[in-house]
Scaffold this active site. Structure first.
Site, mmCIF file in Angstrom:
data_model
loop_
_atom_site.group_PDB
_atom_site.id
_atom_site.type_symbol
_atom_site.label_atom_id
_atom_site.label_comp_id
_atom_site.label_asym_id
_atom_site.label_seq_id
_atom_site.Cartn_x
_atom_site.Cartn_y
_atom_site.Cartn_z
ATOM 1 C CB CYS A 34 9.278 3.476 2.874
ATOM 2 S SG CYS A 34 8.940 5.240 2.994
ATOM 3 C CG HIS A 79 11.073 2.780 -0.954
ATOM 4 N ND1 HIS A 79 9.788 3.188 -1.193
ATOM 5 C CD2 HIS A 79 11.618 3.664 -0.079
ATOM 6 C CE1 HIS A 79 9.554 4.278 -0.481
ATOM 7 N NE2 HIS A 79 10.643 4.586 0.206
ATOM 8 C CG ASN A 127 9.428 8.055 -0.309
ATOM 9 O OD1 ASN A 127 8.556 7.188 -0.395
ATOM 10 N ND2 ASN A 127 10.357 8.031 0.623
#
Ligand code: COA
Length: 331
Positions: free
Chosen positions: A116, A256, A286
């Site tokens: 990520c 994020h 996500n």
């Protein structure tokens, strides 16, 4: 000597049409909308449907849009870097495929894998080629088809992830706009808490790996949560401190998008109000390497030339990092 900075001069996102809602997830696993929204902030996510479509197809859509929007010919691009954890193939890399799809030829292109944090890593790397003067136009893409590696029988993970892509154009700036500072970090001791065990060289695909569901994302949510809150906040505080920035100097925090509670904890630690935090987790979940460019894309019209942005990410590895940049154009 004039100092060259790498600035973002265009941004484009791409999300597939199919919307996977919390209501649909309720029909797949033992979960409910109230739990998902209160524990994560996610209401829906996009899923790439269609046989033979991978991360490269979403990345290519984002890059095509970016080239069009910035009036850039594929021939002008000097380098393309793609951050992805869900490459179409082990090889060739997804960046090679994207270049082929959009007509960027005979230049370097490669993938970055930092889960990520991948987009932040790729942006840090891409900016070096501009700052040294080696290249004039570099594209950085983040694209992930998380639905390819998510176990839709595991309620602890399947509610979290979605598919999407985003791409930015990097060009030289000598007026003080662009990437001012970046910090990237990793700790491989995080491996047991967030991983996809099989399919690589350690456990190549076999009947056994498939029977044991080892080709899916494994996550120890509570451990990752603790790590994320501490490290994303720490690295953002560190980059602010070493650049003499207070919370009030920051126009936007671009975190994020993994869990709304992690985003709020980071903003709180940085002393930045939630009205200055880019949040689109409710729409996309996500999307791994795509979350940060998708946020910039969604908020582009609100960005002003000279705005101080702090980008912050964390992910599997563990990896984490932060970028301080001055936005270079009126959105
Ligand atoms: C995954 C996450 C949302 C779980 O939230 P949490 O508050 O920690 O929840 P827990 O894992 O403690 O589970 C609490 C309870 O809810 C249950 N639960 C888990 N998923 C559920 C779901 N989708 N629906 C309903 N209940 C669920 C658990 O089984 C547990 O029940 P129990 O107490 O009877 O065992 C959270 O840990 C998280 O966001 N972690 C970080 C994830 C992340 O950032 N990942 C990406 C890294 S880039």
């Amino acid at each position: 000597m004039t100092h060259i900075k790498a600035s973002i001069t265009g941004i484009q996102g791409y999300v597939p049409d199919y919307v996977l809602t919390n209501a649909e997830l309720e029909t797949m696993v033992a979960t409910n909308d109230e739990w998902i929204v209160s524990r994560t902030g996610i209401k829906e996510r996009r899923i790439l449907k269609g046989e033979g479509l991978g991360s490269s197809h979403m990345g290519a859509e984002a890059v095509k849009g970016l080239l069009e929007k910035t009036n850039t010919s594929p021939k002008e691009i000097d380098l393309l870097i793609c951050a992805t954890t869900t490459p179409d193939f082990v090889f060739p890399c997804t960046a090679n495929l994207i270049c082929d799809m959009v007509g960027i030829r005979n230049v370097g292109s490669f993938d970055i894998q930092a889960a990520c944090s991948g987009f932040l890593y790729a942006l840090t790397l891409g900016s070096q080629f501009i700052e040294t003067g080696k290249y004039k136009k570099v594209i950085v893409v983040g694209s992930d088809k998380m639905s390819a590696i998510v176990d839709y029988t595991d309620r602890k993970t399947c509610i979290l992830f979605g598919d999407g892509a985003g791409a930015v154009l990097l060009e030289a700036d000598t007026e003080g706009y662009g990437i001012i500072d970046s910090l990237i970090k990793s700790d491989g001791a995080g491996y047991p808490y967030l991983n996809q065990k099989a399919g690589g060289s350690r456990y190549p695909p076999s009947h056994e790996t498939i029977d044991n569901r080892l080709h899916y994302v494994y996550q120890d949510g509570a451990q990752v949560f603790k790590f994320a809150v501490t490290n994303m906040a720490d690295v953002s505080a560190e980059i602010m401190e070493r650049n003499g920035l207070k919370g009030s100097d920051v126009a936007w925090l671009v975190p994020h998008q993994a869990n709304r509670r992690i985003i709020e904890a980071t903003a709180n630690r940085m002393n930045v109000g939630m009205d200055k935090v880019m949040v689109n987790i409710q729409k996309y979940g996500n999307t791994t390497a795509a979350t940060i460019p998708l946020c910039l894309w969604d908020y582009e019209s609100q960005l002003k030339k000279g705005d101080n942005l702090i980008l912050a990410a964390f992910g599997g590895g563990f990896t984490w990092g932060s970028i301080y940049l001055k936005w270079a154009y009126q959105g």
